[in-house]
Design a protein around this motif. Structure first.
Motif, PDB file in Angstrom:
ATOM      1  N   GLY A 101      34.646  48.526  31.238  1.00  0.00           N
ATOM      2  CA  GLY A 101      33.788  48.933  32.352  1.00  0.00           C
ATOM      3  C   GLY A 101      32.317  48.725  32.057  1.00  0.00           C
ATOM      4  N   ASP A 102      31.920  48.986  30.820  1.00  0.00           N
ATOM      5  CA  ASP A 102      30.501  48.808  30.455  1.00  0.00           C
ATOM      6  C   ASP A 102      30.117  47.332  30.455  1.00  0.00           C
ATOM      7  N   GLU A 103      31.029  46.494  29.967  1.00  0.00           N
ATOM      8  CA  GLU A 103      30.748  45.053  29.933  1.00  0.00           C
ATOM      9  C   GLU A 103      30.708  44.469  31.345  1.00  0.00           C
ATOM     10  N   LEU A 104      31.563  44.992  32.232  1.00  0.00           N
ATOM     11  CA  LEU A 104      31.541  44.544  33.628  1.00  0.00           C
ATOM     12  C   LEU A 104      30.184  44.882  34.257  1.00  0.00           C
ATOM     13  N   ASP A 105      29.681  46.085  33.970  1.00  0.00           N
ATOM     14  CA  ASP A 105      28.352  46.466  34.487  1.00  0.00           C
ATOM     15  C   ASP A 105      27.262  45.623  33.845  1.00  0.00           C
ATOM     16  N   ARG A 106      27.400  45.372  32.540  1.00  0.00           N
ATOM     17  CA  ARG A 106      26.353  44.621  31.825  1.00  0.00           C
ATOM     18  C   ARG A 106      26.179  43.230  32.430  1.00  0.00           C
ATOM     19  N   ILE A 107      27.285  42.549  32.777  1.00  0.00           N
ATOM     20  CA  ILE A 107      27.128  41.195  33.336  1.00  0.00           C
ATOM     21  C   ILE A 107      26.855  41.231  34.842  1.00  0.00           C
ATOM     22  N   GLY A 108      26.914  42.445  35.436  1.00  0.00           N
ATOM     23  CA  GLY A 108      26.505  42.574  36.850  1.00  0.00           C
ATOM     24  C   GLY A 108      27.516  42.046  37.843  1.00  0.00           C
ATOM     25  N   TRP A 109      28.805  42.128  37.483  1.00  0.00           N
ATOM     26  CA  TRP A 109      29.838  41.604  38.398  1.00  0.00           C
ATOM     27  C   TRP A 109      30.815  42.679  38.851  1.00  0.00           C
ATOM     28  N   ARG A 110      30.332  43.928  38.978  1.00  0.00           N
ATOM     29  CA  ARG A 110      31.157  44.961  39.594  1.00  0.00           C
ATOM     30  C   ARG A 110      30.815  45.017  41.079  1.00  0.00           C
ATOM     31  N   GLY A 111      31.807  44.847  41.925  1.00  0.00           N
ATOM     32  CA  GLY A 111      31.570  44.911  43.366  1.00  0.00           C
ATOM     33  C   GLY A 111      31.748  46.324  43.891  1.00  0.00           C
ATOM     34  N   GLU A 112      31.704  46.441  45.223  1.00  0.00           N
ATOM     35  CA  GLU A 112      31.841  47.761  45.849  1.00  0.00           C
ATOM     36  C   GLU A 112      33.181  47.932  46.565  1.00  0.00           C
ATOM     37  N   GLU A 113      33.930  46.843  46.682  1.00  0.00           N
ATOM     38  CA  GLU A 113      35.224  46.906  47.376  1.00  0.00           C
ATOM     39  C   GLU A 113      36.236  47.649  46.515  1.00  0.00           C
ATOM     40  N   PRO A 114      36.891  48.675  47.037  1.00  0.00           N
ATOM     41  CA  PRO A 114      37.913  49.371  46.245  1.00  0.00           C
ATOM     42  C   PRO A 114      39.002  48.386  45.789  1.00  0.00           C
ATOM     43  N   VAL A 115      39.425  48.502  44.552  1.00  0.00           N
ATOM     44  CA  VAL A 115      40.427  47.581  44.013  1.00  0.00           C
ATOM     45  C   VAL A 115      41.771  47.806  44.720  1.00  0.00           C
ATOM     46  N   GLY A 116      42.308  46.729  45.262  1.00  0.00           N
ATOM     47  CA  GLY A 116      43.598  46.833  45.951  1.00  0.00           C
ATOM     48  C   GLY A 116      43.495  47.154  47.424  1.00  0.00           C
ATOM     49  N   ALA A 117      42.267  47.294  47.918  1.00  0.00           N
ATOM     50  CA  ALA A 117      42.102  47.630  49.348  1.00  0.00           C
ATOM     51  C   ALA A 117      42.738  46.575  50.236  1.00  0.00           C
ATOM     52  N   ARG A 118      42.854  45.345  49.729  1.00  0.00           N
ATOM     53  CA  ARG A 118      43.381  44.218  50.523  1.00  0.00           C
ATOM     54  C   ARG A 118      44.900  44.082  50.416  1.00  0.00           C
ATOM     55  N   LYS A 119      45.493  44.785  49.461  1.00  0.00           N
ATOM     56  CA  LYS A 119      46.847  44.364  49.076  1.00  0.00           C
ATOM     57  C   LYS A 119      47.883  44.558  50.190  1.00  0.00           C
ATOM     58  N   ASP A 120      47.570  45.419  51.159  1.00  0.00           N
ATOM     59  CA  ASP A 120      48.553  45.613  52.252  1.00  0.00           C
ATOM     60  C   ASP A 120      48.337  44.620  53.384  1.00  0.00           C
ATOM     61  N   LYS A 121      47.305  43.752  53.207  1.00  0.00           N
ATOM     62  CA  LYS A 121      47.024  42.791  54.288  1.00  0.00           C
ATOM     63  C   LYS A 121      47.030  41.373  53.714  1.00  0.00           C
TER      64      LYS A 121
END
Ligand code: HGY
Ligand code: MN
Ligand code: MN
Length: 417
Positions: free
Chosen positions: A167-187
């Protein structure tokens, strides 16, 4: 709806040029790539992929664990057809493992744009974070969170060899989005993944396309053997508690266990740590990960049980302590028959030789298959070699694989005539 004409093909030179340009990012030392997940090189590759997708008219979605979703709108607001793979590589990886699937998906969008072809369903090209699981175990981590297999917290707490948190490395490279993970999976209408075979079958048989019907299952067991650090010179042999020797005997047993389930089972340890790893100190501790695979779940479970028995027997005999921890795995996968048929029909329509095949490697498709109809397209690779900087494919193999991917995707996304 009539099938798309067999003369509908991707631009193989443009795909190849994109593969070669992406390969410039995170170069290895022997012609391959070292673009490990959540490194600066990964961030650079993501940015290039985003620029290309936006130039192709896509909007880019980004979820909270870094999964990327480039959307080409359909004529109707229907569940999209997803197509993609991963841009992260092994430390001594090749230029095509994962990358061919992501850029093959982008090439589909570029081709449809060139020809002004519209589809009823939107098409979404994906880059799944941390497929390789080499820096942060296990493999297919972010697609696993997306599919509900792992919790996001558990995934974000995974640490690399230097103790850095995912999680820290994801923040460090600046590639954490705001979309909840899996929000798309039912569509999701479907998911298709193009990947190199990473094995020798297609090339040996002279076949262009692998129609992947199944993925073999995987088991990762981390083994910790504890003995006692001591001087390699002055310690009498009978007094030694050599964790390195214990590991060696257990690895011999791993090989024998896999061979006892020939011809389909495989086993090895790719991750090995020796402590203190000093030339004149008997290893007091070894930590290594045993990778067992088979298309048959009962065989995987049997090999795990045999490993526990053998590791405890060996360490009891040697006065060593041993701990085994399951750190990754997934059951064998049967892909969606409808999607598999779309792949097979595409290969036939385009006149490419093809054969059904079971994937020896794990892929994001193995998890996405839990939430959407999923199938894979494979192309050969030279000498079946992968997870090696010498990994190689031909332009024709890349083109054929992407052509089949194109037809399978637009058949499913429904071309608007
Ligand atoms: O381990 C695998 O099979 C995949 O290459 N991550
Ligand atoms: Mn891969
Ligand atoms: Mn790989």
């Amino acid at each position: 709806m009539a099938a798309a004409g067999q003369n509908l093909r991707i631009d193989g030179d443009r795909l190849w040029d994109s593969l070669m340009e992406m390969a410039q990012i995170g170069p290895g030392v022997a012609g391959g790539n070292n673009r490990q997940t959540l490194t600066d090189a990964d961030a650079e590759g993501r940015a290039l992929f985003q620029r290309w997708c936006e130039a192709a008219g896509c909007t880019m979605g980004l979820d909270e664990i870094g999964n990327m979703f480039a959307t080409r709108p359909g004529t109707e607001d229907l569940p999209p057809v997803y197509v993609g793979s991963h841009l992260d590589t092994q430390p001594t990886g090749g230029k095509y493992d994962g990358v061919l699937g992501v850029l093959g998906g982008l090439e589909i969008l570029r081709t449809l744009n060139d020809l002004g072809i519209k589809t009823r369903h939107p098409i979404v090209v994906t880059n799944w974070t941390n497929e390789e699981g080499t820096r942060f175990a296990p493999a297919m981590l972010a697609s696993g969170v997306f599919a509900g297999v792992h919790s996001q917290d558990w995934a974000e707490d995974r640490t690399d060899g230097e103790g850095k948190r995912f999680g820290d490395e994801l923040d460090r490279i600046g590639w954490r989005g705001e979309e909840p993970v899996g929000a798309r999976k039912d569509k999701m209408r479907a998911f298709f993944e193009l990947h190199i075979e990473q094995g020798p079958i297609l090339e040996a048989e002279g076949v262009d396309i692998g129609v992947v019907t199944h993925g073999q299952g995987l088991s990762w067991t981390q083994v910790t053997v504890t003995g006692k650090d001591a001087h390699t010179g002055s310690t009498p042999m009978p007094m030694r508690r050599n964790a390195g020797l214990g590991m060696a005997r257990i690895l011999e047993a791993v090989d024998a266990i896999a061979l006892s389930h020939a011809p389909h089972a495989v086993g090895a340890a790719g991750h090995i740590e020796v402590h203190p790893n000093s030339r004149n100190v008997i290893p007091g501790q070894t930590v290594f990960t045993v990778d067992f695979r088979s298309p048959d779940l009962s065989v995987i479970q049997g090999m795990e049980a045999q490993l526990a028995i053998e590791a405890n027997r060996i360490c009891d005999e040697m006065g060593l302590e041993v701990d085994l921890e399951k750190v990754g795995g997934f059951d064998p996968v049967a892909f969606d028959e409808g999607c598999v048929t779309a792949v097979r029909a595409a290969a036939e329509r385009l006149g490419y030789s093809h054969r059904d095949i079971i994937s020896g490697a794990g892929h994001d498709a193995c998890w996405i298959n839990r939430v959407a109809p999923t199938a894979m397209v494979m192309c050969p690779c030279v000498d079946g070699l992968s997870h090696n900087e010498a990994e190689e494919i031909t332009r024709d193999w890349a083109r054929a694989g992407a052509d089949v991917l194109l037809h399978a995707v637009i058949e499913t996304a429904e071309v608007v005539s």
